[in-house]
Enzyme design. Sequence first.
Site, mmCIF file in Angstrom:
data_model
loop_
_atom_site.group_PDB
_atom_site.id
_atom_site.type_symbol
_atom_site.label_atom_id
_atom_site.label_comp_id
_atom_site.label_asym_id
_atom_site.label_seq_id
_atom_site.Cartn_x
_atom_site.Cartn_y
_atom_site.Cartn_z
ATOM 1 N N SER A 7 0.845 -1.194 0.000
ATOM 2 C CA SER A 7 0.000 0.000 0.000
ATOM 3 C C SER A 7 0.875 1.236 0.000
ATOM 4 O O SER A 7 1.618 1.489 0.958
ATOM 5 C CB SER A 7 -0.905 0.017 1.226
ATOM 6 O OG SER A 7 -1.383 1.342 1.424
ATOM 7 N N HIS A 32 -0.948 -1.289 -4.448
ATOM 8 C CA HIS A 32 -2.253 -0.994 -3.858
ATOM 9 C C HIS A 32 -2.306 0.513 -3.601
ATOM 10 O O HIS A 32 -1.491 1.050 -2.845
ATOM 11 C CB HIS A 32 -2.411 -1.790 -2.561
ATOM 12 C CG HIS A 32 -3.733 -1.628 -1.888
ATOM 13 N ND1 HIS A 32 -4.853 -2.352 -2.238
ATOM 14 C CD2 HIS A 32 -4.125 -0.813 -0.884
ATOM 15 C CE1 HIS A 32 -5.863 -2.011 -1.466
ATOM 16 N NE2 HIS A 32 -5.453 -1.058 -0.631
ATOM 17 N N ASP A 34 -4.437 3.672 -2.315
ATOM 18 C CA ASP A 34 -5.565 3.995 -1.435
ATOM 19 C C ASP A 34 -6.058 5.418 -1.664
ATOM 20 O O ASP A 34 -5.376 6.381 -1.315
ATOM 21 C CB ASP A 34 -5.120 3.858 0.023
ATOM 22 C CG ASP A 34 -4.948 2.404 0.423
ATOM 23 O OD1 ASP A 34 -5.930 1.655 0.352
ATOM 24 O OD2 ASP A 34 -3.819 2.020 0.796
ATOM 25 N N MET A 36 -8.753 8.274 -0.774
ATOM 26 C CA MET A 36 -9.654 8.650 0.331
ATOM 27 C C MET A 36 -10.189 10.060 0.118
ATOM 28 O O MET A 36 -9.431 10.954 -0.279
ATOM 29 C CB MET A 36 -8.899 8.614 1.653
ATOM 30 C CG MET A 36 -8.241 7.283 1.936
ATOM 31 S SD MET A 36 -7.372 7.332 3.505
ATOM 32 C CE MET A 36 -6.658 5.687 3.529
ATOM 33 N N HIS A 65 -7.879 1.191 -4.562
ATOM 34 C CA HIS A 65 -8.868 0.992 -3.502
ATOM 35 C C HIS A 65 -9.575 2.316 -3.247
ATOM 36 O O HIS A 65 -8.997 3.230 -2.662
ATOM 37 C CB HIS A 65 -8.124 0.486 -2.250
ATOM 38 C CG HIS A 65 -8.991 0.256 -1.063
ATOM 39 N ND1 HIS A 65 -8.482 0.007 0.201
ATOM 40 C CD2 HIS A 65 -10.342 0.211 -0.931
ATOM 41 C CE1 HIS A 65 -9.471 -0.167 1.053
ATOM 42 N NE2 HIS A 65 -10.616 -0.035 0.392
ATOM 43 N N MET A 67 -11.840 4.499 -1.406
ATOM 44 C CA MET A 67 -12.567 4.760 -0.161
ATOM 45 C C MET A 67 -13.240 6.113 -0.310
ATOM 46 O O MET A 67 -12.907 7.089 0.365
ATOM 47 C CB MET A 67 -11.588 4.721 1.028
ATOM 48 C CG MET A 67 -11.157 3.296 1.357
ATOM 49 S SD MET A 67 -9.669 3.247 2.376
ATOM 50 C CE MET A 67 -8.443 3.359 1.078
ATOM 51 N N MET A 136 -11.736 -5.930 4.643
ATOM 52 C CA MET A 136 -10.982 -4.951 5.437
ATOM 53 C C MET A 136 -10.709 -5.540 6.822
ATOM 54 O O MET A 136 -11.621 -6.005 7.508
ATOM 55 C CB MET A 136 -11.767 -3.654 5.598
ATOM 56 C CG MET A 136 -11.863 -2.789 4.352
ATOM 57 S SD MET A 136 -10.279 -2.344 3.600
ATOM 58 C CE MET A 136 -9.471 -1.439 4.930
ATOM 59 N N GLY A 141 -9.154 4.113 6.424
ATOM 60 C CA GLY A 141 -8.842 5.519 6.654
ATOM 61 C C GLY A 141 -7.388 5.802 6.952
ATOM 62 O O GLY A 141 -6.868 6.843 6.565
ATOM 63 N N ASP A 174 -6.786 -6.424 3.809
ATOM 64 C CA ASP A 174 -6.137 -5.104 3.876
ATOM 65 C C ASP A 174 -6.256 -4.508 5.270
ATOM 66 O O ASP A 174 -7.361 -4.247 5.739
ATOM 67 C CB ASP A 174 -6.820 -4.197 2.834
ATOM 68 C CG ASP A 174 -6.235 -2.797 2.778
ATOM 69 O OD1 ASP A 174 -5.207 -2.531 3.419
ATOM 70 O OD2 ASP A 174 -6.833 -1.956 2.061
ATOM 71 N N GLY A 175 -5.106 -4.299 5.893
ATOM 72 C CA GLY A 175 -5.061 -3.578 7.160
ATOM 73 C C GLY A 175 -4.389 -4.381 8.259
ATOM 74 O O GLY A 175 -4.835 -5.474 8.615
ATOM 75 N N GLY A 176 -3.290 -3.857 8.754
ATOM 76 C CA GLY A 176 -2.632 -4.476 9.910
ATOM 77 C C GLY A 176 -1.911 -5.777 9.633
ATOM 78 O O GLY A 176 -1.616 -6.537 10.554
ATOM 79 N N GLY A 196 1.053 -2.049 4.120
ATOM 80 C CA GLY A 196 1.573 -0.696 3.992
ATOM 81 C C GLY A 196 2.774 -0.495 4.879
ATOM 82 O O GLY A 196 3.924 -0.591 4.442
HETATM 83 C C1 DX5 Z 1 -6.476 1.625 5.156
HETATM 84 C C2 DX5 Z 1 -5.935 1.297 3.790
HETATM 85 C C3 DX5 Z 1 -4.828 0.342 3.819
HETATM 86 C C4 DX5 Z 1 -3.608 0.801 4.575
HETATM 87 C C5 DX5 Z 1 -2.919 -0.422 5.087
HETATM 88 O O1 DX5 Z 1 -7.627 2.359 5.023
HETATM 89 O O2 DX5 Z 1 -6.955 0.742 2.982
HETATM 90 O O3 DX5 Z 1 -4.483 -0.100 2.516
HETATM 91 O O4 DX5 Z 1 -2.723 1.564 3.837
HETATM 92 O O5 DX5 Z 1 -1.872 -0.037 5.895
HETATM 93 P P1 DX5 Z 1 -1.233 -1.029 6.960
HETATM 94 O O6 DX5 Z 1 -0.723 -2.204 6.207
HETATM 95 O O7 DX5 Z 1 -0.139 -0.192 7.553
HETATM 96 O O8 DX5 Z 1 -2.311 -1.380 7.927
HETATM 97 ZN ZN ZN Z 2 -6.369 -0.189 1.042
#
Ligand code: DX5
Ligand code: ZN
Length: 217
Positions: A7, A32, A34, A36, A65, A67, A136, A141, A174-176, A196
């Site tokens: 990401s 990826h 993102d 927003m 992605h 958002m 997710m 965000g 996606d996320g964490g 990310g």
């Molecule tokens: C969050 C994004 C993710 C984010 C992931 O809203 O959609 O793609 O960048 O970041 P990490 O991998 O650090 O959780």
């Molecule tokens: Zn994402």
Amino acid sequence: MNILAPSLLSIDFNNIERDAKILDKAGVKWYHLDVMDGMFVPNISFGPPVIKAIRGITEAFFDVHLMIEEPVRYIEAFKEAGADLLTIHYEACENLSETISKIKEAGLKTGLAVNPKTDIAVVKPYLPEVDMVLVMSVEPGFGGQKFMPVAIDKLNWLKYNLNPDNPNIYIEVDGGINLNNVDTVLDAGANVIVAGSACFNGDIADNVTRFNEILSR
Ligand code: DX5
Ligand code: ZN
């Protein structure tokens, strides 16, 4: 085959070209991206002009992605910018079928994302239509949040509810995600792994290599 999708929210924005070259050299095939809008999520990132600029420096597949509220308004703009796949949120579309059809008509691949609080079963009617489902594992965000285990149940649900007519569907999470928990999402059936902070904090090439070692097991 499992795919790593770094990401770029966590890239060093002063050195995008330098770090993109490191990703490509380390074997990254998907970026990826993102997007927003400060409405669907409480943060603003970047849009088509920045994606277009990155398009000029890499051949990677662009997994965008969105958002954003009512992404149907921006399909052409992201296509022009160089997107290969547009992921829209179930929660952000008034008319989801129409939005999916328009992405397909534009000649792009389609992803459908669900937030942690959304019941995964809502995707069922759309499974024959989409190329990817995005689970997710944080509230969208921000990068750098903690993985929410509810995503594992959703990945398991998908395993048993996939449409047999669409066996090549991508299951993205996606996320964490980091080097210590990526095993658990792979075991649960994810085959596209977004990371990310775990890619960009520290040595990028080394992080990518270590992810890809696990993803190729
Ligand atoms: C969050 C994004 C993710 C984010 C992931 O809203 O959609 O793609 O960048 O970041 P990490 O991998 O650090 O959780
Ligand atoms: Zn994402």
